[in-house]
Motif scaffolding. Structure first.
Motif, PDB file in Angstrom:
ATOM      1  N   TYR A  91      -1.976   6.379   2.888  1.00 39.70           N
ATOM      2  CA  TYR A  91      -2.127   7.505   1.973  1.00 39.70           C
ATOM      3  C   TYR A  91      -3.614   7.764   1.760  1.00 39.70           C
ATOM      4  CZ  TYR A  91       2.798   6.901   0.670  1.00 39.70           C
ATOM      5  OH  TYR A  91       4.168   6.807   0.686  1.00 39.70           O
ATOM      6  N   VAL A  92      -4.002   9.033   1.724  1.00 41.66           N
ATOM      7  CA  VAL A  92      -5.396   9.408   1.473  1.00 41.66           C
ATOM      8  C   VAL A  92      -5.445  10.536   0.456  1.00 41.66           C
ATOM      9  CG1 VAL A  92      -6.235   8.677   3.742  1.00 41.66           C
ATOM     10  CG2 VAL A  92      -5.425  11.033   3.411  1.00 41.66           C
ATOM     11  N   THR A  93      -6.587  10.673  -0.200  1.00 42.96           N
ATOM     12  CA  THR A  93      -6.782  11.759  -1.158  1.00 42.96           C
ATOM     13  C   THR A  93      -7.355  12.989  -0.451  1.00 42.96           C
ATOM     14  OG1 THR A  93      -9.035  11.067  -1.696  1.00 42.96           O
ATOM     15  CG2 THR A  93      -7.240  10.114  -3.011  1.00 42.96           C
ATOM     16  N   GLU A  94      -7.091  14.134  -1.031  1.00 40.30           N
ATOM     17  CA  GLU A  94      -7.687  15.382  -0.547  1.00 40.30           C
ATOM     18  C   GLU A  94      -8.019  16.248  -1.758  1.00 40.30           C
ATOM     19  OE1 GLU A  94      -5.730  19.150   1.506  1.00 40.30           O
ATOM     20  OE2 GLU A  94      -6.119  17.588   3.008  1.00 40.30           O
ATOM     21  N   LEU A  95      -9.159  16.915  -1.733  1.00 38.91           N
ATOM     22  CA  LEU A  95      -9.551  17.841  -2.791  1.00 38.91           C
ATOM     23  C   LEU A  95      -9.420  19.271  -2.288  1.00 38.91           C
ATOM     24  CD1 LEU A  95     -12.725  16.084  -4.271  1.00 38.91           C
ATOM     25  CD2 LEU A  95     -10.314  15.812  -4.921  1.00 38.91           C
ATOM     26  N   SER A  96      -9.086  20.168  -3.204  1.00 45.80           N
ATOM     27  CA  SER A  96      -8.908  21.568  -2.854  1.00 45.80           C
ATOM     28  C   SER A  96      -9.535  22.464  -3.908  1.00 45.80           C
ATOM     29  CB  SER A  96      -7.415  21.905  -2.732  1.00 45.80           C
ATOM     30  OG  SER A  96      -7.213  23.311  -2.653  1.00 45.80           O
TER      31      SER A  96
ATOM     32  N   THR B 138       0.831  -1.209   0.000  1.00 48.28           N
ATOM     33  CA  THR B 138       0.000   0.000   0.000  1.00 48.28           C
ATOM     34  C   THR B 138       0.859   1.250   0.000  1.00 48.28           C
ATOM     35  OG1 THR B 138      -0.127  -0.134   2.406  1.00 48.28           O
ATOM     36  CG2 THR B 138      -1.950  -1.099   1.157  1.00 48.28           C
ATOM     37  N   GLU B 139       2.171   1.097   0.188  1.00 50.04           N
ATOM     38  CA  GLU B 139       3.059   2.257   0.168  1.00 50.04           C
ATOM     39  C   GLU B 139       3.464   2.642  -1.251  1.00 50.04           C
ATOM     40  OE1 GLU B 139       6.384   1.500   2.646  1.00 50.04           O
ATOM     41  OE2 GLU B 139       5.260   1.695   4.514  1.00 50.04           O
ATOM     42  N   LYS B 140       3.315   1.734  -2.197  1.00 51.58           N
ATOM     43  CA  LYS B 140       3.668   2.034  -3.583  1.00 51.58           C
ATOM     44  C   LYS B 140       2.581   2.891  -4.222  1.00 51.58           C
ATOM     45  CE  LYS B 140       7.474  -0.438  -3.984  1.00 51.58           C
ATOM     46  NZ  LYS B 140       8.777   0.163  -4.353  1.00 51.58           N
TER      47      LYS B 140
ATOM     48  N   LEU C 132      -2.283  14.375  -2.497  1.00 48.66           N
ATOM     49  CA  LEU C 132      -2.003  13.210  -1.673  1.00 48.66           C
ATOM     50  C   LEU C 132      -1.660  13.673  -0.263  1.00 48.66           C
ATOM     51  CD1 LEU C 132      -1.391  10.075  -1.578  1.00 48.66           C
ATOM     52  CD2 LEU C 132       1.010  10.737  -1.874  1.00 48.66           C
ATOM     53  N   LYS C 133      -2.238  13.032   0.727  1.00 48.66           N
ATOM     54  CA  LYS C 133      -1.929  13.307   2.129  1.00 48.66           C
ATOM     55  C   LYS C 133      -1.609  11.999   2.838  1.00 48.66           C
ATOM     56  CE  LYS C 133      -2.666  17.780   1.991  1.00 48.66           C
ATOM     57  NZ  LYS C 133      -1.583  18.747   2.221  1.00 48.66           N
ATOM     58  N   LYS C 134      -1.062  12.096   4.021  1.00 45.86           N
ATOM     59  CA  LYS C 134      -0.755  10.926   4.842  1.00 45.86           C
ATOM     60  C   LYS C 134      -1.643  10.960   6.087  1.00 45.86           C
ATOM     61  CE  LYS C 134       2.291   7.458   4.664  1.00 45.86           C
ATOM     62  NZ  LYS C 134       3.661   7.577   5.103  1.00 45.86           N
TER      63      LYS C 134
END
Length: 358
Positions: free
Chosen positions: A249-254, A161-163, A242-244
């Motif tokens: 790892y998780v997604t973030e929208l801006s 999951t780190e890749k 991308l955030k931690k």
């Protein structure tokens, strides 16, 4: 300097007038003709020899897709589709891109009173990109769909999951992204994608890819855990980052301001990956106009990420890969048909003997 000559094809007189005014307002382009349907357009193409066409989809006497297919077989030339923002409109648009259209814009609103300048800038950018695009001949009984052979991850490697795989693209990118993803196995690393595309089309784009690919593809909603075998596409209205979150790892929208005139921006995604993923990611920049992604890719390289760029011969527009190469951010230049394999090789530490290294 010779202006880019444009032929506008649309059955609405009001839309033809609006597009003509927008295009003629640009200093480097001009409308040399406007046709109400493809049959009239066919004669105007012969006599006027335009550099670029804008083409509506739903028209009388001949459907826009039928006309585009005949055009790309008999007299290939740059075409920008003008599409309605509907489910059918988006499906037809992606079919047009398969047939060889360079790009598309949403159909303007006749009563548009605000945002006209921004809309005009968008059309102008896409016409400029189309005027220098590599247009391919559509072979009989061939829709330019790339044959796919799903690749396998080397057995000695377990998917972590780190890749991560991170991809940026613009003009020509919808087909290039499809050609990459369709060859990836269902257990490949998680993928984040920033493709320049207007709001309303990214969801249809993701759903279409999800039907074609072994991996699961979705328009990012923000807050998702990035999982192997999944691809997350930036929605047309937001930057994707991308955030931690702990070990995940998780997604973030801006909704932050556009970067390089784009939201979603490739640079924004790449910068976030450089900050949070380090050596665990593989960076990919595909066909596109402009320089978005070059600075972010350089930041990724400095963070230890291995970066790949699509080669000029297989790009519709080589602008974005060229800019990334120019700043020294690219480790390998790869033909599109080899990109999926090269991504997997780099994700799992293999060495490609045929690679073109920078």
């Amino acid at each position: 300097m010779k202006k880019i000559s444009v032929l506008v094809i649309d059955d609405s007189a009001l839309i033809r007038k609006l597009l003509t005014e927008i295009i003629n307002h640009q200093p480097d382009m001009e409308v040399i003709g406007a046709a109400p349907d493809p049959l009239v357009a066919r004669e105007m193409i012969r006599t006027l020899n335009p550099d670029v066409l804008t083409l509506d989809v739903e028209m009388p006497r001949m459907d826009g897709l039928d006309f585009l297919e005949k055009l790309m077989r008999l007299r290939p030339m740059p075409v920008v589709m003008v599409s309605t923002l509907t489910e059918r409109g988006s499906e037809v648009t992606f079919r047009a891109l398969e047939l060889g259209a360079v790009d598309f814009v949403a159909k303007p609103k006749i009563d548009i009173s605000h945002g006209l300048e921004a809309y005009g800038d968008e059309i102008a950018r896409k016409i400029r990109a189309a005027s220098v695009a590599r247009v391919r001949h559509l072979e009989p009984n061939n829709t330019n769909a790339t044959s796919s052979k799903t690749l396998q991850i080397p057995q000695r490697h377990a998917v972590s999951t780190e890749k991560l795989i991170v991809i940026g693209a613009s003009t020509g990118g919808t087909e290039a992204i499809k050609d990459v993803l369709i060859n990836l196995p269902s257990d490949c690393p998680g993928i984040l994608i920033a493709q320049h595309m207007p709001p309303g089309f990214t969801r249809s784009f993701a759903e279409r890819l999800n039907r074609l690919c072994k991996i699961r593809v979705k328009e990012s909603e923000g807050g998702e855990r990035v999982l192997p075998g999944h691809a997350y596409i930036a929605p047309g209205h937001s930057h994707l980052l991308l955030k931690k979150n702990g070990a995940n790892y998780v997604t973030e929208l801006s909704q932050a301001d556009p970067v390089n005139r784009h939201r979603p921006s490739v640079d924004v995604l790449f910068q976030s990956v450089a900050e949070h993923a380090g050596k665990n990611a593989v960076g990919v920049i595909l066909t596109g106009m402009g320089k978005d992604g070059a600075a972010g890719m350089l930041a990724m390289q400095r963070a230890g990420i291995y970066n790949l760029a699509q080669d000029e011969a297989t790009c519709v527009v080589f602008g974005m890969p060229r800019e990334a190469i120019a700043v020294g951010a690219v480790d390998e230049v790869v033909p599109l048909q080899e990109m999926a394999g090269c991504i997997l090789d780099q994700a799992f530490g293999s060495v490609r003997r045929a690679a073109v290294r920078i």
